[in-house]
Design a protein around this motif. Structure first.
Motif, PDB file in Angstrom:
ATOM      1  N   LEU A   1       0.839  -1.199   0.000  1.00  0.00           N
ATOM      2  CA  LEU A   1       0.000   0.000   0.000  1.00  0.00           C
ATOM      3  C   LEU A   1       0.878   1.254   0.000  1.00  0.00           C
ATOM      4  N   ILE A   2       1.912   1.249   0.842  1.00  0.00           N
ATOM      5  CA  ILE A   2       2.840   2.380   0.878  1.00  0.00           C
ATOM      6  C   ILE A   2       3.539   2.529  -0.466  1.00  0.00           C
ATOM      7  N   ALA A   3       4.013   1.406  -0.993  1.00  0.00           N
ATOM      8  CA  ALA A   3       4.691   1.451  -2.282  1.00  0.00           C
ATOM      9  C   ALA A   3       3.759   1.976  -3.369  1.00  0.00           C
ATOM     10  N   GLY A   4       2.499   1.541  -3.326  1.00  0.00           N
ATOM     11  CA  GLY A   4       1.529   1.981  -4.325  1.00  0.00           C
ATOM     12  C   GLY A   4       1.275   3.473  -4.267  1.00  0.00           C
ATOM     13  N   VAL A   5       1.148   4.017  -3.045  1.00  0.00           N
ATOM     14  CA  VAL A   5       0.912   5.456  -2.885  1.00  0.00           C
ATOM     15  C   VAL A   5       2.095   6.251  -3.426  1.00  0.00           C
ATOM     16  N   VAL A   6       3.307   5.808  -3.102  1.00  0.00           N
ATOM     17  CA  VAL A   6       4.503   6.506  -3.586  1.00  0.00           C
ATOM     18  C   VAL A   6       4.583   6.454  -5.107  1.00  0.00           C
ATOM     19  N   LEU A   7       4.258   5.308  -5.678  1.00  0.00           N
ATOM     20  CA  LEU A   7       4.301   5.168  -7.136  1.00  0.00           C
ATOM     21  C   LEU A   7       3.280   6.074  -7.807  1.00  0.00           C
ATOM     22  N   VAL A   8       2.095   6.181  -7.219  1.00  0.00           N
ATOM     23  CA  VAL A   8       1.064   7.068  -7.771  1.00  0.00           C
ATOM     24  C   VAL A   8       1.536   8.518  -7.718  1.00  0.00           C
ATOM     25  N   LEU A   9       2.134   8.922  -6.595  1.00  0.00           N
ATOM     26  CA  LEU A   9       2.630  10.292  -6.467  1.00  0.00           C
ATOM     27  C   LEU A   9       3.728  10.590  -7.478  1.00  0.00           C
ATOM     28  N   LEU A  10       4.613   9.630  -7.668  1.00  0.00           N
ATOM     29  CA  LEU A  10       5.677   9.818  -8.654  1.00  0.00           C
ATOM     30  C   LEU A  10       5.101   9.933 -10.063  1.00  0.00           C
ATOM     31  N   THR A  11       4.102   9.119 -10.355  1.00  0.00           N
ATOM     32  CA  THR A  11       3.471   9.166 -11.669  1.00  0.00           C
ATOM     33  C   THR A  11       2.816  10.521 -11.912  1.00  0.00           C
ATOM     34  N   LEU A  12       2.222  11.095 -10.852  1.00  0.00           N
ATOM     35  CA  LEU A  12       1.544  12.382 -10.985  1.00  0.00           C
ATOM     36  C   LEU A  12       2.517  13.553 -11.102  1.00  0.00           C
ATOM     37  N   PHE A  13       3.580  13.533 -10.283  1.00  0.00           N
ATOM     38  CA  PHE A  13       4.458  14.692 -10.191  1.00  0.00           C
ATOM     39  C   PHE A  13       5.790  14.530 -10.925  1.00  0.00           C
ATOM     40  N   ALA A  14       6.112  13.309 -11.353  1.00  0.00           N
ATOM     41  CA  ALA A  14       7.324  13.088 -12.153  1.00  0.00           C
ATOM     42  C   ALA A  14       6.987  12.103 -13.269  1.00  0.00           C
ATOM     43  N   PRO A  15       6.099  12.505 -14.182  1.00  0.00           N
ATOM     44  CA  PRO A  15       5.615  11.570 -15.209  1.00  0.00           C
ATOM     45  C   PRO A  15       6.703  11.060 -16.150  1.00  0.00           C
ATOM     46  N   GLN A  16       7.812  11.788 -16.251  1.00  0.00           N
ATOM     47  CA  GLN A  16       8.910  11.347 -17.105  1.00  0.00           C
ATOM     48  C   GLN A  16       9.893  10.430 -16.377  1.00  0.00           C
ATOM     49  N   GLY A  17       9.595  10.101 -15.127  1.00  0.00           N
ATOM     50  CA  GLY A  17      10.523   9.301 -14.337  1.00  0.00           C
ATOM     51  C   GLY A  17      11.567  10.183 -13.674  1.00  0.00           C
ATOM     52  N   LEU A  18      12.318   9.627 -12.739  1.00  0.00           N
ATOM     53  CA  LEU A  18      13.278  10.417 -11.968  1.00  0.00           C
ATOM     54  C   LEU A  18      14.376  10.997 -12.853  1.00  0.00           C
TER      55      LEU A  18
END
Length: 314
Positions: A284-301
């Motif tokens: 669940l934690i991993a999923g939330v972090v992945l969703v946030l990254l997808t929203l705010f860093a759509p091009q990846g890190l």
């Protein structure tokens, strides 16, 4: 300093850091980083097809498993030495990727994705069907005595780390060189506008097929290396899960960037590792972090780094 030299220094700098970490990391992180480097090589192979050619595959576990079982069965069933077993794994991956590419590339878009998934699932079921040899879900262990390559015991943590470093280093530098060659430029052109690349006279099918074979062979190298270094070959590595993993790693790190696969693999590995130490609901934690990254860093890190700071980063 020219951009080419800066790029080379950056990527060689990463390899120097990884080499040096062998001497300072505690045992736990030392073993983790060895595993991450091999899996990052798998992600590098996936990135060639998805990130640079624009082909979304859900069947890369087939190539990873082909390399792993090609190597493992040579040792387990025929008593081969590690080196010829590794070559067998590479050949298995190359042949499987050639066959899959020749058939799957007759489709496009979503159809290509579905066809690769179907082939991967067929490979997984084949592993289970021939359980007499593959041991099915249980898998089989490669004994320590069978993991000695040219008098080097690959079960030793230090030797295993350097072997993983070699696998990752080769895949990283190969990709860096690839994107600088005319062939790599054509792959990017196909990703950006396939019809225009075809109008310019390029053989799009041949370039795509070559990309599939190269991607599959690198993935097979990672699979063979993983099985040999960590001493286990199992059907779980042929499952859909191991086709989804490289996609996540590449998306998190930055599709179409040389460093993205490593950064994404490292991030995802430790995200799950650290969150699992906090709660049993770590996904669940991993999923939330992945969703946030997808929203705010759509091009990846690494992709965001390229967009914001270094436009020429390959």
């Amino acid at each position: 300093m020219s951009n080419t030299k800066k790029t080379l220094v950056l990527h060689l700098g990463l390899l120097v850091v990884l080499f040096a970490l062998q001497f300072v990391l505690p045992a736990y992180h030392h073993g983790n980083l060895a595993r991450i480097m091999v899996l990052a090589a798998y992600a590098v192979g996936y990135n060639i097809l998805f990130g640079y050619t624009g082909l979304l595959s859900l069947g890369h576990a087939l190539f990873f498993a082909a390399g792993m079982y090609g190597m493992g069965l040579m040792i387990n069933q025929f008593g081969a030495a590690p080196f010829p077993a590794l070559i067998a794994g590479l050949l298995a991956g190359a042949l499987v990727s050639l066959a899959l590419g020749f058939l799957a590339l007759r489709t496009e878009g979503v159809a290509f994705m579905i066809v690769t998934l179907m082939f991967a699932q067929a490979g997984y079921l084949t592993v289970l069907y021939f359980g007499t040899y593959t041991r099915g879900d249980e898998g089989f262990v490669i004994q320590q005595a069978e993991r000695v390559l040219w008098c080097i015991d690959l079960s030793d943590p230090t030797n295993r780390y350097f072997a993983a470093f070699l696998i990752f280093g080769v895949s990283l530098l190969l990709t860096l060189r690839l994107v600088q060659t005319p062939f790599g430029r054509v792959l990017i052109a196909i990703r950006e506008n396939e019809e225009r690349a075809r109008m310019l006279g390029y053989d799009v099918f041949a370039h795509k097929l070559a990309a599939v074979v190269l991607s599959g062979t690198i993935s097979a190298m990672a699979g063979a290396g993983y099985g040999l270094l960590f001493g286990y070959v199992g059907a779980s590595f042929a499952s859909v899960q191991y086709s989804i993993f490289p996609l996540l790693w590449v998306l998190l790190g930055g599709a179409g960037t040389v460093l993205g696969p490593f950064v994404g693999t490292l991030f995802m590995f430790y995200l799950i590792d650290l969150s699992s130490g906090l709660t049993s609901a770590y996904m669940l934690i991993a999923g939330v972090v992945l969703v946030l990254l997808t929203l705010f860093a759509p091009q990846g890190l690494v992709g965001e780094l390229r967009n914001r700071l270094w436009k020429e980063l390959p």
